[in-house]
Motif scaffolding. Structure first.
Motif, PDB file in Angstrom:
ATOM      1  N   SER A  81       0.810  -1.222   0.000  1.00 52.65           N
ATOM      2  CA  SER A  81       0.000   0.000   0.000  1.00 52.65           C
ATOM      3  C   SER A  81       0.842   1.269   0.000  1.00 52.65           C
ATOM      4  N   ASN A  83       1.428   2.864   2.688  1.00 58.26           N
ATOM      5  CA  ASN A  83       0.861   3.693   3.748  1.00 58.26           C
ATOM      6  C   ASN A  83       1.390   3.280   5.111  1.00 58.26           C
ATOM      7  N   TYR A 112       6.829   6.268   1.118  1.00 58.05           N
ATOM      8  CA  TYR A 112       5.646   6.003   1.942  1.00 58.05           C
ATOM      9  C   TYR A 112       4.858   7.277   2.200  1.00 58.05           C
ATOM     10  N   SER A 113       3.569   7.103   2.439  1.00 59.29           N
ATOM     11  CA  SER A 113       2.688   8.200   2.831  1.00 59.29           C
ATOM     12  C   SER A 113       2.166   7.934   4.240  1.00 59.29           C
ATOM     13  N   ILE A 115      -0.806   8.169   7.163  1.00 59.92           N
ATOM     14  CA  ILE A 115      -2.200   8.332   7.568  1.00 59.92           C
ATOM     15  C   ILE A 115      -2.153   8.765   9.028  1.00 59.92           C
ATOM     16  N   ILE A 138      -2.587  -0.489   5.567  1.00 57.46           N
ATOM     17  CA  ILE A 138      -1.335   0.110   6.017  1.00 57.46           C
ATOM     18  C   ILE A 138      -0.290  -0.990   6.194  1.00 57.46           C
TER      19      ILE A 138
END
Length: 363
Positions: A81, A83, A112-113, A115, A138
């Protein structure tokens, strides 16, 4: 009757989703038949079928014609993902933005992002954050525990993360029940010890300590305070200690100091849990006509922007905010590469340093 059916339908959706998220229904496992669920929940097969269709559409279940309905294995979606979840107790202009900035700088460099969620240091909010995180795709989680000095009612959610093989790393503190999990923390005891030791070297003998009772940082900072007194051969006086909680943090410390001053409680210094508390106490002392540092010396903790924003610059203890965030992200990335991360926990402790400014004076 329609409302009753709707309530039963929602109850079944929630129950099945909860069992999947908590790992009670495992990936690839077949759920009970429509007839069995209808009997278990006292509802029609039509209502059961509607509930199952919702979870199929949400990606939790898959129906195979002639075979039944199975729990979807979402691990491949999670592992690719990109995430990472980050849960903090607060998102404010105090220390948290810089910690998050450190986390993001490393994660973004590695594709990576984030959350991001916050609990407000409320255990029910933490439960909701963790539950919501479990619904997301995630790869891992960085979490600042809520009221970490207290027994956590949310251990089932951390167990669910383990069941789903989602690595998580604690920052700033950890729950005693999960002390074998990975964490990165400050050595809060050594930091407070350094502050109180400095006050003692300046000749202070009646040092009031102000500490937070519901997080592990507060407990450990109190330990450092007590050890510094003991090392100097000074008695520990429980009447010199002010304990506060999350809910009364904005009022109790300053009010307690006011009460002490008005009752002529003997004190020549105040060692504060953090810079926020120190600044509120500085204001209270000013309102009472007490001068800092001429009458009373004051120390903070965290070396935040607040420590240099007032007329009196605080002697405080460093909190390497970006560095802690960067190390947290690096450790989590390491955990993502380690298939045996549960058996190889990382325990990183950063030793803070004293920053001497103008809020203390020699007696």
């Amino acid at each position: 009757m329609e409302n009753n059916n709707h309530a039963k339908y929602n109850a079944l959706v929630e129950a099945l989703r909860e069992d999947i998220l908590m790992g009670k229904i495992k990936p690839g496992e077949k759920i009970p038949s429509e007839n069995a669920l209808a009997e278990m929940y006292s509802m029609s097969r039509h209502t059961v079928r509607k509930a199952i269709s919702v979870l199929v559409n949400e990606g939790y279940l898959v129906t195979r014609h002639g075979q039944g309905t199975y729990c979807v294995d979402r691990s491949s979606l999670r592992s690719s993902s990109g995430n990472i979840g980050v849960i903090t107790t607060y998102i404010s202009e105090y220390i948290f933005p810089r910690v998050i900035q450190g986390i993001d700088s490393v994660l973004s460099e590695n594709g990576y992002s984030i959350i991001l969620k916050n609990t407000g240091n409320n255990t029910e909010n933490e439960a909701q954050c963790l539950k919501d995180i479990l619904t997301k795709d995630i790869e891992g989680l960085i979490v600042e525990p809520t009221k970490s000095a207290l027994y956590s009612n949310n251990l089932k959610y951390y167990k669910a993360l383990d069941n789903h093989r989602i690595p998580y790393l604690f920052i700033h503190g950890y729950y005693q029940q999960l002390e074998d999990r990975s964490y990165i923390i400050l050595d809060d005891a050594k930091g407070m010890h350094a502050a109180v030791e400095y006050l003692i070297k300046l000749g202070h003998r009646n040092i009031v300590g102000v500490f937070k009772a519901d997080d592990i940082q507060g407990i450990n900072r109190h330990k450092g305070y007590a050890k510094a007194l003991n090392d100097a051969g000074l008695p520990y006086n429980p009447d010199n200690i002010i304990w506060f909680h999350t809910e009364d943090r904005e009022t109790k410390p300053a009010q307690a100091i006011k009460c002490m001053i008005e009752n002529r409680h003997e004190m020549d210094a105040i060692a504060c849990y953090n810079d926020q508390i120190a600044v509120s106490i500085l204001k209270q002392l000013s309102d009472l006509g007490v001068k800092v540092p001429e009458d009373i010396s004051v120390t903070g903790f965290d070396d935040s922007f607040l420590s240099v924003s007032g007329s009196v610059e605080l002697t405080t203890v460093t909190h390497p905010k970006e560095k802690l965030g960067e190390l947290a992200a690096q450790i989590l990335l390491q955990m993502l590469r380690d298939d045996d991360y549960l058996r190889n926990p990382v325990h990183e402790v950063i030793v803070p340093e004293l920053v001497i400014r103008g809020s203390c004076i020699e007696r």
